[in-house]
Design a protein around this motif. Structure first.
Motif, PDB file in Angstrom:
ATOM      1  N   GLY A   4      60.897  97.466   0.090  1.00 53.32           N
ATOM      2  CA  GLY A   4      61.581  98.650  -0.414  1.00 53.32           C
ATOM      3  C   GLY A   4      62.673  98.288  -1.379  1.00 53.32           C
ATOM      4  O   GLY A   4      62.750  97.156  -1.864  1.00 53.32           O
ATOM      5  N   LEU A   5      63.517  99.279  -1.645  1.00 53.65           N
ATOM      6  CA  LEU A   5      64.642  99.123  -2.560  1.00 53.65           C
ATOM      7  C   LEU A   5      65.921  98.979  -1.737  1.00 53.65           C
ATOM      8  O   LEU A   5      66.175  99.779  -0.830  1.00 53.65           O
ATOM      9  N   VAL A   6      66.728  97.977  -2.058  1.00 51.78           N
ATOM     10  CA  VAL A   6      67.958  97.727  -1.319  1.00 51.78           C
ATOM     11  C   VAL A   6      69.021  97.257  -2.308  1.00 51.78           C
ATOM     12  O   VAL A   6      68.700  96.637  -3.326  1.00 51.78           O
ATOM     13  N   GLN A   7      70.269  97.556  -1.990  1.00 52.53           N
ATOM     14  CA  GLN A   7      71.357  97.083  -2.843  1.00 52.53           C
ATOM     15  C   GLN A   7      71.666  95.623  -2.562  1.00 52.53           C
ATOM     16  O   GLN A   7      71.413  95.118  -1.450  1.00 52.53           O
ATOM     17  N   ALA A   8      72.201  94.969  -3.546  1.00 52.79           N
ATOM     18  CA  ALA A   8      72.604  93.573  -3.372  1.00 52.79           C
ATOM     19  C   ALA A   8      73.563  93.462  -2.185  1.00 52.79           C
ATOM     20  O   ALA A   8      74.439  94.305  -2.002  1.00 52.79           O
ATOM     21  N   GLY A   9      73.350  92.435  -1.372  1.00 52.14           N
ATOM     22  CA  GLY A   9      74.134  92.250  -0.166  1.00 52.14           C
ATOM     23  C   GLY A   9      73.513  92.868   1.064  1.00 52.14           C
ATOM     24  O   GLY A   9      73.964  92.612   2.184  1.00 52.14           O
ATOM     25  N   GLY A  10      72.491  93.684   0.862  1.00 49.71           N
ATOM     26  CA  GLY A  10      71.830  94.349   1.965  1.00 49.71           C
ATOM     27  C   GLY A  10      70.769  93.493   2.630  1.00 49.71           C
ATOM     28  O   GLY A  10      70.608  92.309   2.308  1.00 49.71           O
ATOM     29  N   SER A  11      70.050  94.127   3.566  1.00 53.35           N
ATOM     30  CA  SER A  11      69.045  93.421   4.366  1.00 53.35           C
ATOM     31  C   SER A  11      67.751  94.215   4.426  1.00 53.35           C
ATOM     32  O   SER A  11      67.753  95.450   4.310  1.00 53.35           O
ATOM     33  N   LEU A  12      66.675  93.494   4.615  1.00 54.98           N
ATOM     34  CA  LEU A  12      65.358  94.077   4.877  1.00 54.98           C
ATOM     35  C   LEU A  12      64.637  93.170   5.853  1.00 54.98           C
ATOM     36  O   LEU A  12      64.876  91.953   5.876  1.00 54.98           O
ATOM     37  N   ARG A  13      63.734  93.741   6.631  1.00 56.62           N
ATOM     38  CA  ARG A  13      62.859  92.941   7.471  1.00 56.62           C
ATOM     39  C   ARG A  13      61.419  93.257   7.126  1.00 56.62           C
ATOM     40  O   ARG A  13      60.990  94.410   7.231  1.00 56.62           O
ATOM     41  N   LEU A  14      60.698  92.230   6.713  1.00 50.27           N
ATOM     42  CA  LEU A  14      59.272  92.347   6.426  1.00 50.27           C
ATOM     43  C   LEU A  14      58.470  91.993   7.667  1.00 50.27           C
ATOM     44  O   LEU A  14      58.847  91.104   8.438  1.00 50.27           O
ATOM     45  N   SER A  15      57.349  92.678   7.834  1.00 48.60           N
ATOM     46  CA  SER A  15      56.440  92.393   8.938  1.00 48.60           C
ATOM     47  C   SER A  15      55.066  92.065   8.385  1.00 48.60           C
ATOM     48  O   SER A  15      54.673  92.578   7.329  1.00 48.60           O
ATOM     49  N   CYS A  16      54.349  91.228   9.108  1.00 53.87           N
ATOM     50  CA  CYS A  16      52.986  90.876   8.726  1.00 53.87           C
ATOM     51  C   CYS A  16      52.145  90.861   9.992  1.00 53.87           C
ATOM     52  O   CYS A  16      52.295  89.969  10.836  1.00 53.87           O
ATOM     53  N   ALA A  17      51.283  91.856  10.126  1.00 47.09           N
ATOM     54  CA  ALA A  17      50.403  91.955  11.277  1.00 47.09           C
ATOM     55  C   ALA A  17      49.114  91.195  10.991  1.00 47.09           C
ATOM     56  O   ALA A  17      48.473  91.421   9.954  1.00 47.09           O
ATOM     57  N   VAL A  18      48.748  90.302  11.901  1.00 42.94           N
ATOM     58  CA  VAL A  18      47.590  89.437  11.721  1.00 42.94           C
ATOM     59  C   VAL A  18      46.500  89.834  12.712  1.00 42.94           C
ATOM     60  O   VAL A  18      46.764  89.984  13.905  1.00 42.94           O
ATOM     61  N   SER A  19      45.294  89.996  12.226  1.00 46.99           N
ATOM     62  CA  SER A  19      44.165  90.295  13.103  1.00 46.99           C
ATOM     63  C   SER A  19      42.970  89.442  12.702  1.00 46.99           C
ATOM     64  O   SER A  19      42.897  88.936  11.584  1.00 46.99           O
ATOM     65  N   GLY A  20      42.054  89.261  13.641  1.00 49.81           N
ATOM     66  CA  GLY A  20      40.820  88.553  13.356  1.00 49.81           C
ATOM     67  C   GLY A  20      40.892  87.055  13.531  1.00 49.81           C
ATOM     68  O   GLY A  20      39.960  86.339  13.145  1.00 49.81           O
ATOM     69  N   GLY A  21      41.991  86.548  14.099  1.00 51.08           N
ATOM     70  CA  GLY A  21      42.093  85.116  14.299  1.00 51.08           C
ATOM     71  C   GLY A  21      43.026  84.789  15.442  1.00 51.08           C
ATOM     72  O   GLY A  21      43.713  85.672  15.959  1.00 51.08           O
ATOM     73  N   THR A  22      43.061  83.530  15.815  1.00 49.30           N
ATOM     74  CA  THR A  22      43.953  83.083  16.884  1.00 49.30           C
ATOM     75  C   THR A  22      45.283  82.670  16.268  1.00 49.30           C
ATOM     76  O   THR A  22      45.374  81.652  15.584  1.00 49.30           O
ATOM     77  N   PHE A  23      46.275  83.471  16.537  1.00 52.50           N
ATOM     78  CA  PHE A  23      47.580  83.330  15.904  1.00 52.50           C
ATOM     79  C   PHE A  23      48.125  81.921  16.055  1.00 52.50           C
ATOM     80  O   PHE A  23      48.678  81.339  15.117  1.00 52.50           O
ATOM     81  N   SER A  24      47.978  81.360  17.239  1.00 49.72           N
ATOM     82  CA  SER A  24      48.580  80.060  17.522  1.00 49.72           C
ATOM     83  C   SER A  24      47.913  78.910  16.781  1.00 49.72           C
ATOM     84  O   SER A  24      48.407  77.785  16.820  1.00 49.72           O
ATOM     85  N   ARG A  25      46.811  79.165  16.100  1.00 51.20           N
ATOM     86  CA  ARG A  25      46.108  78.113  15.353  1.00 51.20           C
ATOM     87  C   ARG A  25      46.454  78.108  13.864  1.00 51.20           C
ATOM     88  O   ARG A  25      45.840  77.374  13.086  1.00 51.20           O
ATOM     89  N   PHE A  26      47.422  78.927  13.488  1.00 50.40           N
ATOM     90  CA  PHE A  26      47.739  79.061  12.070  1.00 50.40           C
ATOM     91  C   PHE A  26      49.134  78.561  11.724  1.00 50.40           C
ATOM     92  O   PHE A  26      50.052  78.597  12.536  1.00 50.40           O
ATOM     93  N   LEU A  27      49.275  78.156  10.483  1.00 51.47           N
ATOM     94  CA  LEU A  27      50.571  78.167   9.829  1.00 51.47           C
ATOM     95  C   LEU A  27      50.748  79.575   9.265  1.00 51.47           C
ATOM     96  O   LEU A  27      49.820  80.111   8.656  1.00 51.47           O
ATOM     97  N   MET A  28      51.928  80.129   9.465  1.00 51.32           N
ATOM     98  CA  MET A  28      52.230  81.462   8.944  1.00 51.32           C
ATOM     99  C   MET A  28      53.254  81.303   7.826  1.00 51.32           C
ATOM    100  O   MET A  28      54.362  80.847   8.069  1.00 51.32           O
ATOM    101  N   GLY A  29      52.871  81.665   6.610  1.00 55.26           N
ATOM    102  CA  GLY A  29      53.763  81.485   5.480  1.00 55.26           C
ATOM    103  C   GLY A  29      54.127  82.788   4.803  1.00 55.26           C
ATOM    104  O   GLY A  29      53.375  83.760   4.836  1.00 55.26           O
ATOM    105  N   TRP A  30      55.313  82.788   4.210  1.00 55.24           N
ATOM    106  CA  TRP A  30      55.736  83.863   3.316  1.00 55.24           C
ATOM    107  C   TRP A  30      55.927  83.279   1.923  1.00 55.24           C
ATOM    108  O   TRP A  30      56.566  82.218   1.779  1.00 55.24           O
TER     109      TRP A  30
END
Length: 125
Positions: free
Chosen positions: A10-36
């Motif tokens: 979204g849109l945020v002013q400088a100094g502000g905060s955001l939290r991004l989420s990434c929902a993963v399906s179709g695989g075993t989560f613990s077997r991955f590297l998760m990157g942004w």
């Protein structure tokens, strides 16, 4: 087939905060590297942060270290990117991606074989 869906941009002013989420399906989560990663207009895609789905080490790019935090919730197969003290240079499309745990270069985008659609983050100064 592994599917990743980002949200939280979204849109945020400088100094502000955001939290991004990434929902993963179709695989075993613990077997991955998760990157942004992120890509600003006219620039190459760059590494932001990575963690191991099995609970191992975290890494951050120098440009976000101390401001961003990557985490995961195995109960909902979701990885998060908490972004604090945002600056205009953080404006970009943010992508989450997965790679095998054994990927030789966790900060190299070419190691990742599944990507989300991206979410826009715009920081106004």
């Amino acid at each position: 087939q592994v599917t990743l869906i980002e949200s939280g941009g979204g849109l945020v002013q400088a100094g502000g905060s955001l939290r991004l989420s990434c929902a993963v399906s179709g695989g075993t989560f613990s077997r991955f590297l998760m990157g942004w990663f992120r890509q600003a207009p006219g620039k190459e895609r760059e590494f932001v942060a990575v963690l191991r789905g099995d609970g191992g080490a975290l890494r951050y790019s120098d440009s976000v270290k101390g401001r961003f935090s990557i985490s995961k919730d195995l109960t909902v197969n979701t990885v998060y990117l908490q972004m604090n003290s945002l600056v205009s240079e953080d404006t970009a499309v943010y992508y989450c991606a997965v790679a095998p745990l054994w990927a030789a270069q966790p900060m190299d985008a070419s190691m990742y074989d599944h990507w989300g659609q991206g979410t826009q983050v715009t920081v106004s100064s």
